[in-house]
Design a protein around this motif. Sequence first.
Motif, PDB file in Angstrom:
ATOM      1  N   UNK A 116       6.651  35.944  40.311  1.00  0.00           N
ATOM      2  CA  UNK A 116       6.044  35.304  39.140  1.00  0.00           C
ATOM      3  C   UNK A 116       5.002  34.301  39.608  1.00  0.00           C
ATOM      4  N   UNK A 117       3.846  34.288  38.965  1.00  0.00           N
ATOM      5  CA  UNK A 117       2.776  33.408  39.424  1.00  0.00           C
ATOM      6  C   UNK A 117       1.779  33.133  38.308  1.00  0.00           C
ATOM      7  N   UNK A 118       1.074  32.022  38.446  1.00  0.00           N
ATOM      8  CA  UNK A 118      -0.018  31.711  37.529  1.00  0.00           C
ATOM      9  C   UNK A 118      -1.362  32.069  38.133  1.00  0.00           C
ATOM     10  N   UNK A 119      -1.384  32.776  39.248  1.00  0.00           N
ATOM     11  CA  UNK A 119      -2.649  33.175  39.876  1.00  0.00           C
ATOM     12  C   UNK A 119      -3.579  33.792  38.835  1.00  0.00           C
ATOM     13  N   UNK A 120      -4.812  33.334  38.819  1.00  0.00           N
ATOM     14  CA  UNK A 120      -5.809  33.889  37.908  1.00  0.00           C
ATOM     15  C   UNK A 120      -5.825  33.263  36.530  1.00  0.00           C
ATOM     16  N   UNK A 121      -4.851  32.400  36.232  1.00  0.00           N
ATOM     17  CA  UNK A 121      -4.846  31.767  34.912  1.00  0.00           C
ATOM     18  C   UNK A 121      -5.904  30.673  34.856  1.00  0.00           C
ATOM     19  N   UNK A 122      -6.548  30.488  33.704  1.00  0.00           N
ATOM     20  CA  UNK A 122      -7.541  29.419  33.583  1.00  0.00           C
ATOM     21  C   UNK A 122      -6.866  28.044  33.558  1.00  0.00           C
ATOM     22  N   UNK A 123      -7.638  27.045  33.887  1.00  0.00           N
ATOM     23  CA  UNK A 123      -7.096  25.683  33.907  1.00  0.00           C
ATOM     24  C   UNK A 123      -6.637  25.221  32.532  1.00  0.00           C
ATOM     25  N   UNK A 124      -7.247  25.777  31.482  1.00  0.00           N
ATOM     26  CA  UNK A 124      -6.897  25.338  30.132  1.00  0.00           C
ATOM     27  C   UNK A 124      -5.815  26.209  29.493  1.00  0.00           C
ATOM     28  N   UNK A 125      -5.111  27.015  30.292  1.00  0.00           N
ATOM     29  CA  UNK A 125      -4.009  27.815  29.750  1.00  0.00           C
ATOM     30  C   UNK A 125      -2.993  26.885  29.091  1.00  0.00           C
ATOM     31  N   UNK A 126      -2.414  27.325  27.981  1.00  0.00           N
ATOM     32  CA  UNK A 126      -1.434  26.455  27.326  1.00  0.00           C
ATOM     33  C   UNK A 126      -0.057  26.643  27.967  1.00  0.00           C
ATOM     34  N   UNK A 127       0.862  25.761  27.593  1.00  0.00           N
ATOM     35  CA  UNK A 127       2.167  25.749  28.237  1.00  0.00           C
ATOM     36  C   UNK A 127       2.956  27.023  27.970  1.00  0.00           C
ATOM     37  N   UNK A 128       2.803  27.596  26.792  1.00  0.00           N
ATOM     38  CA  UNK A 128       3.499  28.839  26.486  1.00  0.00           C
ATOM     39  C   UNK A 128       3.017  29.963  27.407  1.00  0.00           C
TER      40      UNK A 128
END
Length: 296
Positions: free
Chosen positions: A107-119
């Motif tokens: 599981x990873x947040x790789x590639x997610x934008x900085x403004x991704x929300x908590x959900x």
Amino acid sequence: MHRPLLLFVLRSISQTHAAAVRPGARALAVALAVALAGCAPMGPRTGAQAPTPWLAQVQALLPADVLLIGEQHDAPEHQALEREAVQWLAARGQLAALVMEMADSGRTTDGMPRDADEAQVQQALGWNAAAWPWAQYGPVAMAAVRAGVPVRGGNLPRADLREAMRDERWDRHLDATALARQHTALREGHCGLLPESQIPGMARIQIARDARMAAVAAAARRPGQVVVLVAGGGHVLRGVGVPTHWFPGLTAKVALAQAGGAPDPQAGDTDAVQATPALPARDPCAELRRSQGARP
């Protein structure tokens, strides 16, 4: 130091293995393969905050490939320290990745934008809020996301628990003294309620979890930066935990957050200890026995 996560582990394996776990402290250590990731290091950015006493300790431990921060899971001050370290290192361009025991490997947040929300972040990490309250750990994870730094799960997934419990090779990973420490921690962490027959299998799970966390952290390395690994205090100890799985040449430092009244680590297990206030007095073993219908 074993908390409700071990109860979750036991229930995941079988109903007959469902043994109680002390609610006041959680687990021992995790790690297993090695891969190198190469990216150009980033220099310190201007305007970074001045170090607090805690951050001065963190700064003194660098440079390192991995900084392990051990916590007591029910001490909110410890998650606050983790968030502070993540923000400070990221602001200086020194944070390669944040690896968390609280999410499964893969599981990873790789590639997610900085403004991704908590959900979105919780979904990416497959977050189990019942085991790990998001109110406590969300700020740590979001500090990395907001800085554009990947968050990666380090824990052994549920699907791998049964195999780990049966894998006798983990019995040979630690020397006899260190393995005895693991067994003692399991007995004490479960308030003496864990059947003795389950101790070896549970120790194998803990060692396998340490191996997985070590593999994830090693794979996240970047030249000139540091990977922060956040895990329960027992997992980060040099004598029994994640560091026992790494290869020569990987530089790791251990910072342990220690609530007042907690037993001191053994010599050589840590590089720094950050004291925090004692937690409110309670008897977790009495609570556990009540929850299991056992006699006080």
